[in-house]
Write an enzyme that holds these catalytic residues in place. Structure first.
Site, mmCIF file in Angstrom:
data_model
loop_
_atom_site.group_PDB
_atom_site.id
_atom_site.type_symbol
_atom_site.label_atom_id
_atom_site.label_comp_id
_atom_site.label_asym_id
_atom_site.label_seq_id
_atom_site.Cartn_x
_atom_site.Cartn_y
_atom_site.Cartn_z
ATOM 1 N N ASP A 75 35.964 37.939 -21.722
ATOM 2 C CA ASP A 75 35.524 36.553 -21.821
ATOM 3 C C ASP A 75 34.227 36.288 -21.057
ATOM 4 O OD1 ASP A 75 36.544 36.879 -19.314
ATOM 5 O OD2 ASP A 75 37.740 35.034 -19.300
ATOM 6 N N HIS A 91 13.693 57.811 -24.358
ATOM 7 C CA HIS A 91 14.358 56.554 -24.035
ATOM 8 C C HIS A 91 15.458 56.765 -22.992
ATOM 9 C CE1 HIS A 91 12.963 54.863 -28.176
ATOM 10 N NE2 HIS A 91 12.021 54.778 -27.258
ATOM 11 N N ASP A 146 8.808 53.682 -16.906
ATOM 12 C CA ASP A 146 8.420 52.842 -18.045
ATOM 13 C C ASP A 146 9.188 51.536 -17.902
ATOM 14 O OD1 ASP A 146 8.029 51.623 -20.521
ATOM 15 O OD2 ASP A 146 8.163 53.491 -21.651
ATOM 16 N N ASP A 154 4.815 45.862 -20.971
ATOM 17 C CA ASP A 154 5.319 47.216 -21.211
ATOM 18 C C ASP A 154 4.339 48.193 -20.568
ATOM 19 O OD1 ASP A 154 6.531 49.483 -22.160
ATOM 20 O OD2 ASP A 154 6.232 49.054 -24.284
ATOM 21 N N HIS A 159 5.053 61.191 -30.346
ATOM 22 C CA HIS A 159 5.089 59.779 -30.744
ATOM 23 C C HIS A 159 3.673 59.269 -30.980
ATOM 24 C CE1 HIS A 159 3.732 58.650 -26.678
ATOM 25 N NE2 HIS A 159 4.659 59.474 -26.196
ATOM 26 N N HIS A 195 2.150 50.411 -29.948
ATOM 27 C CA HIS A 195 2.846 49.490 -30.846
ATOM 28 C C HIS A 195 2.404 48.077 -30.520
ATOM 29 C CE1 HIS A 195 5.435 48.550 -27.380
ATOM 30 N NE2 HIS A 195 5.573 49.853 -27.205
ATOM 31 N N HIS A 218 8.677 45.729 -28.801
ATOM 32 C CA HIS A 218 8.133 46.316 -30.023
ATOM 33 C C HIS A 218 7.991 45.154 -30.991
ATOM 34 C CE1 HIS A 218 9.969 50.132 -28.344
ATOM 35 N NE2 HIS A 218 8.703 50.434 -28.495
ATOM 36 N N GLU A 229 -0.253 54.227 -25.140
ATOM 37 C CA GLU A 229 0.652 55.047 -24.322
ATOM 38 C C GLU A 229 0.742 56.496 -24.775
ATOM 39 O OE1 GLU A 229 4.870 54.162 -25.058
ATOM 40 O OE2 GLU A 229 4.208 52.438 -26.234
ATOM 41 N N TYR A 274 4.651 66.122 -23.118
ATOM 42 C CA TYR A 274 6.008 66.461 -22.681
ATOM 43 C C TYR A 274 6.219 67.956 -22.938
ATOM 44 C CZ TYR A 274 5.910 61.478 -23.642
ATOM 45 O OH TYR A 274 5.533 60.148 -23.703
ATOM 46 N N ARG A 290 3.563 60.182 -19.224
ATOM 47 C CA ARG A 290 3.107 59.123 -20.137
ATOM 48 C C ARG A 290 2.386 58.077 -19.298
ATOM 49 N NH1 ARG A 290 7.478 58.374 -22.523
ATOM 50 N NH2 ARG A 290 8.363 56.493 -21.609
ATOM 51 N N GLU A 327 0.872 54.167 -19.869
ATOM 52 C CA GLU A 327 0.903 53.070 -20.854
ATOM 53 C C GLU A 327 0.358 51.789 -20.256
ATOM 54 O OE1 GLU A 327 4.199 50.907 -23.751
ATOM 55 O OE2 GLU A 327 4.855 51.951 -21.938
#
Length: 444
Positions: free
Chosen positions: A38, A240, A257, A268, A347, A351, A358, A381, A385, A403, A405
Site C-alpha cells: 500500500d 546501464h 553517470d 545527464d 553506442h 541523444h 532520453h 557521450e 570499453y 565515458r 558526457e
C-alpha cells in the site's frame, strides 16, 4: 525560475494549430505506481501532460478541442476531498485547476464517462497515444464503439497517434526551458565535483552515489533524472549498471553517470576518474582519446549539420586513437566501414535531452538524418570499453571503461555546453581530487 502560464498556453495553441480541422487531442496524466503493498513511488507526472498543462496531479486528463465554442482547452481532475487530503496532501480540484493552468474549463474526473463521449462525437480525428495507458485505451474504445453503433451515426472518428505532432514541439526548447536545463546541469556538475572530492579507495559505489544525491537535493533538485550509475573497475563496462554495490578499489577508475531533474527537466552527465585520484599511464592514454572524441563531436554541433555528423566525428577520433594504442590494426577508413571499433565503442554519441533524459523527437525524417536546429538540446557521450578478459589486447588496458558526457544546447550563437562546470581535463580532475584529499585529512 519556472515555466510561465503564458508559455503553457502558447504550447497548447501551437499543438491546436497543428491539428487538422474537426479533430480532438487527448493527453492523460501519469498514474501513481505501486511500490509495495500500500505504498507508492514518489509521483512523477507524464512529460507530455506536464509540458502542455503544468498540472502535477495524477488521475487527470487534458483535452484539446479545436473549435469548441465554450473553450478549446479542458481538464478533468480529482475533486477536493478533505479526508483524503488530510492523508495525502492538498488537491486543486476542478474549481481552481482551470484558473491555475490557464485552461478554458475543468471537470471532475468522475464525470469523464458523461462528458468525453459527447466531445468525441462528430469529430473526424482523435489524436491520442494509444498503448501507453491501457485502462484509458479500453474506455476510449468503448466510447468509439458506442458512437459507431448509435442510430444515424456516420461512424466513429479515426484514431491517430499524437506523438509525432507533440514530440516535434517538445524537441525545440524555449529560452525558459534552456534556463531550467542549464540550472539542472549546474546542480549536477556540482554533484560530480563533490563525488570526485569524496572518492577514495575502500568506500562503496552507493556511498559515492549518496554524495551525488545529497548535493542534488541540497541545491533544490530532490530527484535524480534517472537511476545513477556508479561503476568502479570492470563495472564501468556495463552500460546501464545501477547495482552500485561494490567497493571502490585502489588503482581502478570509477565511471559516474548521474544527473538531477530540476523542475521537470533532466540533466545527464558522465565523468570517469581514478579512485585514488591519479590516472595511470594506460588509463590516461585511453581517457585522452575519449576526451578528444567528445570535443570533435561538440565542434560538429551546428545548425545545418545532420544528427549523425557528431557521431561520425567521434568514431574517427576513437578509431585513430585505438589504432595508435595498438588496440586496432588496419586502415582507418576500413576499420570504420567494417565496424571493427564497435567492440570498444558500441553506442552512439548522444541523444536528445529535455523533460525526459532520453527525450522525444525523431532522429531521422523521411529516412534521412535530421538536421540540427537552434533550440535542440542533446548529450555528447563517447566512450571506450575494453573487456576485462579480452586476451586480444595488452593486459595493461584490460578492464578500462571510460565515458565522458555533457549536455549541449544549440543556440543562435552556436553550441553551448551546459555542464561545463564538471571537470573533465585530466589535470583538473587530479587537482580537484587532491583538494578533496586535503579536506578529508582536515576532517580527520
Amino acid at each position: 525560475m519556472n515555466i510561465s502560464k503564458a508559455e503553457y498556453a502558447r504550447r497548447r495553441l501551437r499543438l491546436i494549430e497543428g491539428l487538422p480541422p474537426n479533430s480532438l487531442a487527448i493527453v492523460p496524466a501519469a498514474r501513481e505506481q505501486l511500490r509495495s503493498r500500500d505504498t507508492y513511488f514518489p509521483f512523477r507526472q507524464d512529460s507530455d501532460f506536464l509540458y502542455l498543462s503544468g498540472f502535477n496531479e495524477p488521475e487527470s486528463l487534458l483535452v484539446l478541442a479545436p473549435g469548441r465554442s465554450a473553450g478549446e482547452t479542458l481538464l478533468f481532475c480529482r475533486e477536493r476531498d478533505a479526508e483524503k487530503e488530510m492523508w495525502d496532501g492538498p488537491r486543486l480540484g476542478p474549481e481552481r485547476a482551470a484558473e491555475y493552468c490557464g485552461l478554458s474549463d475543468a471537470f471532475p474526473i468522475s464525470d469523464l464517462d458523461d462528458i468525453l463521449p459527447g466531445l468525441l462525437e462528430g469529430r473526424d480525428f482523435i489524436y491520442y497515444s494509444m498503448g501507453r495507458f491501457p485502462q484509458l485505451d479500453r474506455r476510449l474504445q468503448s466510447y468509439l464503439k458506442a458512437i459507431e453503433g448509435a442510430p444515424g451515426s456516420s461512424g466513429a472518428p479515426e484514431m491517430v497517434s499524437l506523438d509525432p505532432l507533440l514530440h516535434d514541439l517538445r524537441l525545440f526548447k524555449s529560452a525558459a526551458e534552456i534556463r531550467l536545463m542549464a540550472r539542472a546541469a549546474e546542480i549536477s556538475a556540482a554533484g560530480h565535483r563533490r563525488a570526485m572530492q569524496s572518492c577514495r579507495p575502500g568506500i562503496y559505489e552507493y556511498q559515492l552515489e549518496a554524495e551525488l544525491l545529497h548535493s542534488f537535493a541540497t541545491a533544490g533538485a530532490r530527484e535524480p533524472a534517472y537511476p545513477s550509475i556508479v561503476g568502479g573497475g570492470r563495472n564501468a563496462l556495463v552500460m546501464h549498471y545501477i547495482a552500485n554495490s561494490a567497493p571502490l578499489k585502489n588503482g581502478d577508475l570509477v565511471l559516474v553517470d548521474a544527473g538531477c531533474e530540476y523542475r521537470g527537466y533532466a540533466s545527464d552527465i558522465t565523468r570517469t576518474f581514478p579512485v585514488n585520484g591519479r590516472f595511470s599511464g594506460p588509463q590516461k592514454a585511453v581517457y585522452e582519446i575519449v576526451l578528444a572524441a567528445q570535443q570533435a563531436a561538440i565542434e560538429c554541433i551546428a545548425a545545418g549539420n545532420d544528427w549523425d555528423r557528431p557521431h561520425l566525428a567521434s568514431v574517427e577520433v576513437i578509431v585513430r586513437g585505438l589504432k595508435d594504442l595498438g588496440l586496432l590494426s588496419g586502415d582507418v577508413d576500413g576499420l570504420i566501414e567494417s565496424g571493427a571499433y564497435r567492440r570498444f565503442y558500441m553506442h552512439r554519441v548522444g541523444h536528445w535531452l529535455g523533460m525526459d533524459v532520453h527525450d522525444v523527437g525523431d532522429y531521422k525524417v523521411h529516412g534521412q538524418w535530421r538536421q540540427l536546429e537552434t533550440g535542440m538540446v542533446m548529450t555528447v557521450e563517447p566512450g571506450i570499453y575494453i573487456g576485462a578478459e579480452d586476451a586480444a589486447v595488452a593486459e595493461k588496458f584490460r578492464g578500462i571503461g571510460i565515458r565522458i558526457e555533457d549536455d549541449v544546447a544549440l543556440l543562435k550563437e552556436g553550441a553551448q555546453v551546459l555542464s561545463a562546470d564538471a571537470p573533465k581535463a585530466v589535470a583538473d580532475i587530479e587537482y580537484l581530487m587532491r583538494e578533496g584529499d586535503l579536506i578529508q585529512e582536515t576532517l580527520l
